[in-house]
Design an enzyme around this catalytic site. Structure first.
Site, PDB file in Angstrom:
ATOM      1  N   GLU A  94      18.100  10.361   9.456  1.00  0.00           N
ATOM      2  CA  GLU A  94      18.808   9.110   9.691  1.00  0.00           C
ATOM      3  C   GLU A  94      18.871   8.277   8.419  1.00  0.00           C
ATOM      4  O   GLU A  94      17.984   8.338   7.572  1.00  0.00           O
ATOM      5  CB  GLU A  94      18.111   8.334  10.816  1.00  0.00           C
ATOM      6  CG  GLU A  94      18.237   9.086  12.131  1.00  0.00           C
ATOM      7  CD  GLU A  94      17.637   8.380  13.338  1.00  0.00           C
ATOM      8  OE1 GLU A  94      18.204   8.524  14.421  1.00  0.00           O
ATOM      9  OE2 GLU A  94      16.610   7.704  13.206  1.00  0.00           O
ATOM     10  N   CYS A 107      19.192   2.416   3.354  1.00  0.00           N
ATOM     11  CA  CYS A 107      17.860   3.008   3.489  1.00  0.00           C
ATOM     12  C   CYS A 107      18.049   4.487   3.801  1.00  0.00           C
ATOM     13  O   CYS A 107      18.641   4.844   4.815  1.00  0.00           O
ATOM     14  CB  CYS A 107      17.126   2.291   4.625  1.00  0.00           C
ATOM     15  SG  CYS A 107      15.518   3.008   5.001  1.00  0.00           S
ATOM     16  N   CYS A 114       8.245  14.207   8.583  1.00  0.00           N
ATOM     17  CA  CYS A 114       7.247  13.780   7.596  1.00  0.00           C
ATOM     18  C   CYS A 114       5.951  14.519   7.873  1.00  0.00           C
ATOM     19  O   CYS A 114       5.572  14.707   9.024  1.00  0.00           O
ATOM     20  CB  CYS A 114       7.017  12.270   7.698  1.00  0.00           C
ATOM     21  SG  CYS A 114       5.988  11.613   6.357  1.00  0.00           S
ATOM     22  N   CYS A 118       0.769   8.924   9.651  1.00  0.00           N
ATOM     23  CA  CYS A 118       0.467   7.503   9.855  1.00  0.00           C
ATOM     24  C   CYS A 118       0.747   7.183  11.328  1.00  0.00           C
ATOM     25  O   CYS A 118       1.893   7.303  11.781  1.00  0.00           O
ATOM     26  CB  CYS A 118       1.328   6.630   8.948  1.00  0.00           C
ATOM     27  SG  CYS A 118       1.222   7.110   7.209  1.00  0.00           S
ATOM     28  N   CYS A 121       3.803   5.031  12.781  1.00  0.00           N
ATOM     29  CA  CYS A 121       5.183   5.330  12.363  1.00  0.00           C
ATOM     30  C   CYS A 121       5.767   6.415  13.253  1.00  0.00           C
ATOM     31  O   CYS A 121       5.163   7.479  13.422  1.00  0.00           O
ATOM     32  CB  CYS A 121       5.184   5.791  10.908  1.00  0.00           C
ATOM     33  SG  CYS A 121       6.835   6.256  10.328  1.00  0.00           S
ATOM     34  N   LEU A 222       0.816  -0.164   1.710  1.00  0.00           N
ATOM     35  CA  LEU A 222      -0.624  -0.422   1.623  1.00  0.00           C
ATOM     36  C   LEU A 222      -1.220  -0.556   3.031  1.00  0.00           C
ATOM     37  O   LEU A 222      -2.113   0.186   3.412  1.00  0.00           O
ATOM     38  CB  LEU A 222      -0.842  -1.687   0.782  1.00  0.00           C
ATOM     39  CG  LEU A 222      -2.252  -1.948   0.282  1.00  0.00           C
ATOM     40  CD1 LEU A 222      -2.819  -0.769  -0.484  1.00  0.00           C
ATOM     41  CD2 LEU A 222      -2.273  -3.205  -0.582  1.00  0.00           C
ATOM     42  N   HIS A 223      -0.795  -1.520   3.763  1.00  0.00           N
ATOM     43  CA  HIS A 223      -1.095  -1.697   5.195  1.00  0.00           C
ATOM     44  C   HIS A 223      -2.544  -2.006   5.552  1.00  0.00           C
ATOM     45  O   HIS A 223      -2.820  -2.396   6.696  1.00  0.00           O
ATOM     46  CB  HIS A 223      -0.633  -0.492   6.025  1.00  0.00           C
ATOM     47  CG  HIS A 223       0.817  -0.169   5.884  1.00  0.00           C
ATOM     48  ND1 HIS A 223       1.807  -1.134   5.799  1.00  0.00           N
ATOM     49  CD2 HIS A 223       1.471   1.026   5.784  1.00  0.00           C
ATOM     50  CE1 HIS A 223       2.977  -0.542   5.680  1.00  0.00           C
ATOM     51  NE2 HIS A 223       2.815   0.748   5.646  1.00  0.00           N
ATOM     52  N   CYS A 342      12.314  -0.462  10.497  1.00  0.00           N
ATOM     53  CA  CYS A 342      11.273   0.325   9.809  1.00  0.00           C
ATOM     54  C   CYS A 342      10.420   1.078  10.821  1.00  0.00           C
ATOM     55  O   CYS A 342       9.954   0.515  11.799  1.00  0.00           O
ATOM     56  CB  CYS A 342      10.322  -0.587   9.037  1.00  0.00           C
ATOM     57  SG  CYS A 342      11.104  -1.596   7.825  1.00  0.00           S
TER      58      CYS A 342
HETATM   59  N1  SAH Z   1       6.658   7.566   3.566  1.00  0.00           N
HETATM   60  C1  SAH Z   1       7.061   6.468   2.750  1.00  0.00           C
HETATM   61  C2  SAH Z   1       8.463   6.024   3.058  1.00  0.00           C
HETATM   62  C3  SAH Z   1       8.626   5.383   4.432  1.00  0.00           C
HETATM   63  S1  SAH Z   1       9.024   3.754   4.143  1.00  0.00           S
HETATM   64  C4  SAH Z   1       6.064   5.345   2.858  1.00  0.00           C
HETATM   65  O1  SAH Z   1       5.116   5.493   3.628  1.00  0.00           O
HETATM   66  O2  SAH Z   1       6.150   4.368   2.137  1.00  0.00           O
HETATM   67  C5  SAH Z   1       8.971   3.034   5.673  1.00  0.00           C
HETATM   68  C6  SAH Z   1       8.099   1.798   5.676  1.00  0.00           C
HETATM   69  O3  SAH Z   1       8.038   1.304   7.042  1.00  0.00           O
HETATM   70  C7  SAH Z   1       6.688   2.099   5.268  1.00  0.00           C
HETATM   71  O4  SAH Z   1       6.078   1.020   4.639  1.00  0.00           O
HETATM   72  C8  SAH Z   1       6.072   2.344   6.601  1.00  0.00           C
HETATM   73  O5  SAH Z   1       4.681   2.277   6.555  1.00  0.00           O
HETATM   74  C9  SAH Z   1       6.703   1.284   7.447  1.00  0.00           C
HETATM   75  N2  SAH Z   1       6.626   1.558   8.878  1.00  0.00           N
HETATM   76  C10 SAH Z   1       6.413   2.742   9.458  1.00  0.00           C
HETATM   77  N3  SAH Z   1       6.391   2.607  10.799  1.00  0.00           N
HETATM   78  C11 SAH Z   1       6.608   1.320  11.062  1.00  0.00           C
HETATM   79  C12 SAH Z   1       6.738   0.573  12.266  1.00  0.00           C
HETATM   80  N4  SAH Z   1       6.641   1.158  13.455  1.00  0.00           N
HETATM   81  N5  SAH Z   1       6.979  -0.756  12.171  1.00  0.00           N
HETATM   82  C13 SAH Z   1       7.129  -1.322  10.962  1.00  0.00           C
HETATM   83  N6  SAH Z   1       7.018  -0.668   9.796  1.00  0.00           N
HETATM   84  C14 SAH Z   1       6.765   0.637   9.845  1.00  0.00           C
END
Ligand code: SAH
Length: 363
Positions: A94, A107, A114, A118, A121, A222-223, A342
């Site tokens: 997508e 985007c 993947c 995580c 996600c 980072l999270h 996201c």
């Molecule tokens: N794999 C890469 C690229 C993905 S970017 C990465 O981890 O950076 C997508 C962004 O959205 C990342 O920061 C990811 O952590 C965040 N993300 C993933 N799931 C999400 C969700 N359910 N709600 C909000 N952000 C989310």
């Protein structure tokens, strides 16, 4: 057949030289493809007939094709794309177009699925199929611009590209870097370095490589401010802990001609990482490194047990850090009525990783 979308400028030059053609053919071809949007080789009028026939014989211009397009009421568009080598929705990725007042961001995805896990996600829950080729990555940008209406020599309909769709771009390094270079090359889409952003969960060795190989901007998922918590919500942290990640990020911004900064992405998960103690720790972690923190409201998806932090808590968290003098913004959630926000991109991926489905916290 060789897909011309797979070659960045250098690779295209080598291709022509190896076939006894002049190097500058690369420039001509790139202009046709990326400036004019012309994929009919017969129309490439400044190339000799012999050269055109050779290209028609030896090469192809393969793009992903559109399976569905969904339009959000806020103007966001989500496309589901079929990769050239697959049928139906067997392997679909997508991409999302996000128009704003002063810019329009695309985007894009770097992998079908993947391999990382995580748990917050939704892409992770799909499993992993394969890396996208360079052509499938740059092809997304080409396709979006075409869909939005190609404006030759005019204002581009895509001003920014973020590799924040499906996949971990730094685990598909050899294909992602040439694609990013094509986005920034004047003979490609000519986007400025500040407007092409690669987001990574923290594949540390590749961050060092990236500094050498590309001029893209970097965002870090980072999270969590401690290893204990990050090991849980961004499991690659077990391999590359926070201290190593921070060190790589410092190296990334240091000693460059052009100023670089890091975008620190931080998804706000209720009662998981959203307390003021977390804010304090986050502030200290990134203090002194040129950059900004971007808080991401959590977007729910079917099957998740995580909850979004209350907006009041997001604002409290933001103000706490802002008061200390750091730059911190809250990402606007766009396209959530079409699951384009996201972490909501899933596509259709035939999982080849056979990872056990232990990703959802309560399973
Ligand atoms: N794999 C890469 C690229 C993905 S970017 C990465 O981890 O950076 C997508 C962004 O959205 C990342 O920061 C990811 O952590 C965040 N993300 C993933 N799931 C999400 C969700 N359910 N709600 C909000 N952000 C989310």
């Amino acid at each position: 057949m060789l897909n011309l979308f797979n070659l960045d400028k250098r690779a295209l030059e080598i291709f022509f030289i190896e076939h006894g053609e002049k190097k500058f053919r690369a420039q001509q071809v790139m202009k046709w493809i990326y400036h004019e949007g012309e994929l009919d080789i017969d129309q490439w009028s400044n190339l000799s007939k012999v050269c055109r026939e050779f290209l028609k014989r030896e090469t192809t211009l393969a793009l992903p094709s559109i399976i569905t397009a969904q339009h959000s009421k806020d103007g966001t568009i989500k496309w589901m794309l079929q990769l050239p080598d697959t049928k139906g929705t067997q392997n679909a990725v997508e991409m999302v177009y996000i128009p704003e007042n002063d810019r329009a961001t695309l985007c894009i995805s770097s992998q079908a699925g993947c391999a990382l896990a995580c748990p917050f996600c939704s892409t992770a829950h799909e499993g992993f199929n394969r890396n996208l080729t360079t052509g499938e990555i740059i092809g997304q940008v080409w396709l979006a611009i075409k869909e939005l209406g190609w404006q030759k020599g005019g204002k581009r309909k895509v001003t920014n590209v973020v590799l924040m769709g499906m996949g971990e771009p730094l685990l598909n390094y050899t294909n992602v870097v040439p694609a990013c270079n094509l986005m920034m090359d004047d003979l490609g889409f000519g986007l400025s370095k500040r407007r092409v952003t690669l987001s990574t969960s923290g594949v540390v060795p590749k961050i060092y490589d990236l500094k050498r190989d590309s001029d893209v901007s970097l965002a870090i998922s980072l999270h969590a401010p401690t290893d204990e918590l990050r090991n849980e919500i961004v499991p690659i942290n077990q391999k590359y802990p926070i201290a190593e990640l921070i060190k790589a990020c410092k190296d990334f911004v240091e000693g460059r001609d052009q100023k670089k900064h890091i975008t620190w992405e931080y998804v706000m998960l209720k009662d998981v990482n959203d307390s003021l103690e977390h804010a304090e720790a986050l502030y200290h972690l990134v203090k002194g490194i040129p950059g900004k923190i971007n808080l991401i409201p959590f977007n729910v998806f079917p099957g998740t047990s995580y909850k979004a932090s209350h907006m009041k808590q997001v604002v409290r968290f933001q103000e706490y850090i802002a008061n200390k003098g750091a730059v911190i913004t809250v990402r606007k959630t766009r396209g959530d009525d079409i699951a384009a926000a996201c972490g909501q991109l899933v596509g259709e991926v035939k999982d080849r990783s056979r990872r056990e489905r232990i990703l959802v916290r309560d399973q």
